[in-house]
Design a protein around this motif. Structure first.
Motif, short mmCIF file in Angstrom:
data_model
loop_
_atom_site.label_atom_id
_atom_site.label_comp_id
_atom_site.label_asym_id
_atom_site.label_seq_id
_atom_site.Cartn_x
_atom_site.Cartn_y
_atom_site.Cartn_z
N HIS A 11 0.85 -1.19 0.00
CA HIS A 11 0.00 0.00 0.00
C HIS A 11 0.89 1.24 0.00
O HIS A 11 1.79 1.36 0.83
CB HIS A 11 -0.90 0.03 1.24
N TYR A 12 0.59 2.14 -0.91
CA TYR A 12 1.32 3.41 -1.02
C TYR A 12 0.33 4.55 -0.90
O TYR A 12 -0.81 4.44 -1.35
CB TYR A 12 1.99 3.53 -2.40
N SER A 37 -4.50 -4.65 7.56
CA SER A 37 -5.46 -5.22 6.62
C SER A 37 -6.41 -4.15 6.14
O SER A 37 -6.72 -3.21 6.88
CB SER A 37 -6.28 -6.33 7.28
N ASN A 38 -6.88 -4.30 4.92
CA ASN A 38 -7.91 -3.44 4.39
C ASN A 38 -9.23 -4.09 4.78
O ASN A 38 -9.60 -5.14 4.24
CB ASN A 38 -7.78 -3.30 2.87
N GLU A 39 -9.90 -3.50 5.76
CA GLU A 39 -11.18 -4.03 6.23
C GLU A 39 -12.26 -3.63 5.24
O GLU A 39 -12.47 -2.43 5.02
CB GLU A 39 -11.50 -3.51 7.63
N MET A 65 -8.68 1.12 6.40
CA MET A 65 -7.42 0.47 6.73
C MET A 65 -6.74 1.31 7.81
O MET A 65 -6.67 2.53 7.69
CB MET A 65 -6.53 0.38 5.49
N ASP A 66 -6.28 0.65 8.87
CA ASP A 66 -5.58 1.34 9.95
C ASP A 66 -4.08 1.15 9.82
O ASP A 66 -3.61 0.01 9.71
CB ASP A 66 -6.05 0.82 11.31
N SER A 140 -9.71 5.77 4.59
CA SER A 140 -11.07 5.39 4.19
C SER A 140 -11.28 5.73 2.73
O SER A 140 -10.93 6.83 2.29
CB SER A 140 -12.11 6.15 5.02
N GLU A 141 -11.86 4.81 1.96
CA GLU A 141 -12.14 5.08 0.56
C GLU A 141 -13.11 6.24 0.44
O GLU A 141 -14.05 6.36 1.21
CB GLU A 141 -12.70 3.84 -0.13
#
Length: 184
Positions: A11-12, A37-39, A65-66, A140-141
């Motif tokens: 992830h960038y 993780s991407n929840e 994602m945190d 967050s998306e």
């Protein structure tokens, strides 16, 4: 085929916060993180009607994602913006940037599947213990998600270059190079 190691998924974040993929200044997230993780947070409603039938309404996803910990490191390109968002209590478009997700399923491949996503970056707290000043944040998306790919060469340089669209078929690229040499 063996299972993928966690480092196969990277992830960038675009540290420029300009929201333009072509000029993004990517920095990888995770050098101090042991688990991330991407929840997907699926948004579904299940209702049972008077006929005893169960109906499910699928409203999609609300992914988050945190990134925790994120230690304050002035050498990191992302740090000044995370600090600014947290300390100046920024909100809205001031917290919006792009995230690049890359999955390397075949280390011998020329190109790797990638997605660019508009996101909101929000620090959750700041402080921490003796390990260092921690400013964990949530991603967050918030907008469009674009499918594409990055070249293995650009990944190795630490500056991934995203191209929108399907990964080119390596056999077609070889055929194109061969026909170029024939003047066809």
């Amino acid at each position: 085929m063996a299972k993928l190691n966690r480092e196969a998924l990277a992830h960038y974040l675009d540290t420029s916060f300009k929201n333009v993929a072509e000029s993004a200044e990517w920095e990888i997230i995770g050098d101090d993180i042991e688990e991330m993780s991407n929840e997907l947070n699926p948004d579904m409603e299940t209702l049972k009607n008077i006929l005893g039938q169960t109906k499910t309404k699928d409203n999609g996803y609300e992914p988050t994602m945190d990134a925790d910990p994120f230690y304050a490191d002035p050498a990191k390109k992302l740090y000044p913006k995370i600090r600014e968002i947290a300390f100046d209590r920024l909100k809205g478009d001031s917290c919006k940037t792009l995230m690049l997700e890359v999955i390397v399923e075949d280390t011998e491949a020329t190109n790797h599947l990638a997605y660019v996503q508009e996101v909101i970056v929000k620090p959750q707290s700041y402080g921490g213990d003796t390990a260092g000043l921690n400013i964990p944040f949530q991603v967050s998306e918030d907008g469009a998600r674009t499918k594409g790919y990055v070249s293995a060469t650009s990944l190795k340089t630490g500056n991934p270059e995203f191209t929108e669209g399907e990964i080119p078929d390596p056999s077609m690229l070889k055929l194109e190079k061969e026909t170029e040499g024939l003047g066809v």
